[in-house]
Motif scaffolding. Sequence first.
Motif, short mmCIF file in Angstrom:
data_model
loop_
_atom_site.label_atom_id
_atom_site.label_comp_id
_atom_site.label_asym_id
_atom_site.label_seq_id
_atom_site.Cartn_x
_atom_site.Cartn_y
_atom_site.Cartn_z
N GLY A 270 2.15 -0.51 -12.96
CA GLY A 270 2.16 -2.29 -11.99
C GLY A 270 3.63 -2.81 -11.31
O GLY A 270 4.54 -2.96 -11.95
N LYS B 123 1.16 -1.05 -0.34
CA LYS B 123 0.10 -0.66 -0.15
C LYS B 123 0.77 1.66 -0.27
O LYS B 123 1.09 2.11 -0.64
CB LYS B 123 -0.50 -0.12 1.44
CG LYS B 123 -2.23 0.76 0.82
CD LYS B 123 -3.20 0.50 2.21
CE LYS B 123 -4.00 1.28 2.43
NZ LYS B 123 -5.31 0.79 3.11
N HIS C 113 -11.47 -9.10 -2.65
CA HIS C 113 -10.18 -7.32 -3.93
C HIS C 113 -11.95 -6.73 -4.56
O HIS C 113 -11.91 -5.85 -4.46
CB HIS C 113 -9.33 -8.14 -4.42
CG HIS C 113 -8.03 -8.45 -3.91
ND1 HIS C 113 -8.18 -7.40 -3.23
CD2 HIS C 113 -7.18 -9.35 -4.53
CE1 HIS C 113 -6.26 -8.29 -3.00
NE2 HIS C 113 -6.47 -9.34 -3.40
N ARG D 43 -11.87 -4.10 -11.44
CA ARG D 43 -12.61 -4.78 -9.74
C ARG D 43 -13.58 -3.62 -9.67
O ARG D 43 -13.83 -5.10 -8.62
CB ARG D 43 -11.18 -5.12 -9.03
CG ARG D 43 -10.03 -6.40 -9.96
CD ARG D 43 -8.64 -6.31 -9.00
NE ARG D 43 -8.04 -7.10 -9.03
CZ ARG D 43 -6.58 -7.82 -8.68
NH1 ARG D 43 -6.44 -7.08 -7.61
NH2 ARG D 43 -5.95 -8.45 -9.42
N SER D 44 -13.40 -3.27 -9.74
CA SER D 44 -14.04 -2.12 -9.23
C SER D 44 -15.98 -1.72 -9.18
O SER D 44 -16.55 -0.90 -8.19
CB SER D 44 -13.51 -0.75 -9.45
OG SER D 44 -13.49 -0.29 -10.46
N PRO E 200 -1.49 0.56 -10.89
CA PRO E 200 -1.88 -0.41 -10.07
C PRO E 200 -3.26 -0.37 -9.00
O PRO E 200 -3.40 0.22 -9.28
CB PRO E 200 -0.72 -0.52 -8.87
CG PRO E 200 -0.12 0.91 -9.74
CD PRO E 200 -0.84 1.97 -10.48
N GLY E 201 -3.07 -2.40 -9.09
CA GLY E 201 -4.12 -2.57 -7.80
C GLY E 201 -5.91 -3.08 -8.54
O GLY E 201 -5.79 -3.81 -8.37
N ASP E 202 -5.44 -3.31 -10.64
CA ASP E 202 -6.33 -4.06 -11.29
C ASP E 202 -5.33 -5.31 -11.73
O ASP E 202 -4.32 -5.44 -11.58
CB ASP E 202 -7.70 -3.27 -12.57
CG ASP E 202 -8.62 -4.12 -11.93
OD1 ASP E 202 -9.07 -5.43 -12.57
OD2 ASP E 202 -9.23 -3.06 -11.43
N VAL F 151 2.36 1.53 -3.34
CA VAL F 151 1.74 2.32 -4.15
C VAL F 151 1.58 3.94 -4.47
O VAL F 151 1.19 4.04 -5.60
CB VAL F 151 0.04 0.94 -4.43
CG1 VAL F 151 -1.00 1.96 -6.03
CG2 VAL F 151 0.86 -0.09 -5.33
#
Lengths: 310, 310
Positions: free
Chosen positions: B119, A8, A205, A147-148, A24-26, A11
């Motif tokens: 990423g 975290k 997630h 993802r959101s 970043p994060g998907d 990122v």
Amino acid sequence: MNELELIKSLVAGLPQNDSVVVGPGDDCAVLDCGIPGRWLLLKTDAVVEGVHFTRETPAAQVGRKALARCLSDIAAMGGTAAHAVITLALPQDFTPAYVQELYQGLNALAREHGVAIVGGETTTNAERYLVSVALTGWVDRQLCLLRSGARPGQAIFVTGELGGSLAGRHLDFEPRLAEGRWLAAHFKPTAMIDLSDGLASDLRHLLAFGGLGADLLETAIPVSRAAKVRARQSTLAKPPLVAALTDGEDFELLFTVATTRAVPLVDAWKAAFPKVRLSCIGRITPQPGLRVRTRTGVKEFGGHGYIHFS
Amino acid sequence: MNELELIKSLVAGLPQNDSVVVGPGDDCAVLDCGIPGRWLLLKTDAVVEGVHFTRETPAAQVGRKALARCLSDIAAMGGTAAHAVITLALPQDFTPAYVQELYQGLNALAREHGVAIVGGETTTNAERYLVSVALTGWVDRQLCLLRSGARPGQAIFVTGELGGSLAGRHLDFEPRLAEGRWLAAHFKPTAMIDLSDGLASDLRHLLAFGGLGADLLETAIPVSRAAKVRARQSTLAKPPLVAALTDGEDFELLFTVATTRAVPLVDAWKAAFPKVRLSCIGRITPQPGLRVRTRTGVKEFGGHGYIHFS
């Protein structure tokens, strides 16, 4: 500082630029390169001897797995893979035959999916093999799945069967690229992710974006034969349901759709992918947390695995 | 089978597709994504503890170097860097502070060049740190510089100073992105490469395309101060000229231009990059081989380093 806190903090500090649609994060980064109608996808992943495979694993399966993991991430965006570059770190006692076999497995899977291998770097890593793959892909701007987007009430689906991947499937799973594109084109899931850490972790997630929760139905979760066999063979093994919820490396697609689309989806899926199981395993709730409805009642599935699950 | 033969056999079997303009074998892959006027560049590279840095190297310099190496390859195409993804393999005894510092160095260099870090993957590599970077970039189709265009008679240039990089410069070199783009736009070199393996080795890559050779002038080769100091400090060190010819990790640009452009180039360079040395070190010949003209005559520079050089 644990691993999640470290990631975290990393990122948060990463530089971005105007072309980044999703950083970043998907499953993949999504990049706007000024191409009408399309976005560029970018992903990297690595397999390491002793973690993702052993010295005894056939080298062709090592190469295949290294690429397949990245392909699975492109699948989770509804995308098509395009180009890969490979970093191969070799131990001091490597053999050319091993490296050639590794590339044979990698190349064969690349050919199946129309991926060009356009570059690589070979370096030394004294003790063990390591293969890092970076993969590009393309996705239609209208059909890119993130993802959101999950919302309360929506149905949760998963492809294939879950758990026990370590018995072999982690080496020969089929990345769900055709399925991902078909879903995006015909049923536009509201959220999608590929299962790498295990159903419970990866579902969290999706839920994290909206502070949401999920109700799952025990009997609907598609437990793999491998997970059942393993549980029978050892009293130390996870119960099959727990394996399906927590084992990593399933590389199936987990996604959500509006409830009105659930039944048409199940019907259309059977016609399109008769050999691949599709399961509606539950629904999104406004209450945070993960709950599993069993024959004996509803059980809360705890934050860090199966310790609260009896 | 030696390393070169192995790589050759691997490259021959790699799947390609219609979008590949230049595949493996140049500084970057060049990809046609249907964008008018531009090509996509793609590159991967890795640094490994014990090979490219030590446990004592400041982590920020490790992260910086990992990205800088890839940036240097984008520079060698005349390109602009765009997006990076990072694979970070951590030893069992890693510390979060080390990882944060590593990313600070990487991020700072990325910001300087407008690169987004989009990423990453963090994994375990029991014994040592390893950082693999994959980098995208863009290049004007008309200004893309390859390794393959050198012709007999053309002048050979190199930026900066060579040799002795291990004394420190391999950790803080400046990737020549602005210089690469400027050269492409104003003097369109016929071939260009970045120096990672050493002048003699990398020049041979340019010569190999046409079965060509080169005559170099000893007094024109820009030997770094570090190479001279090292030679003075130890009788076991390479002579400075040999260091300049064979030391790796200079990360300068080596390129060829038509002889008529050589003088205008030198003049324009001084105005554009007053702080960066530019040297015309020789010319391309139709006769294969690498020859160095010294005060005592012409010496053949052997195939595998400096063993034939006295």
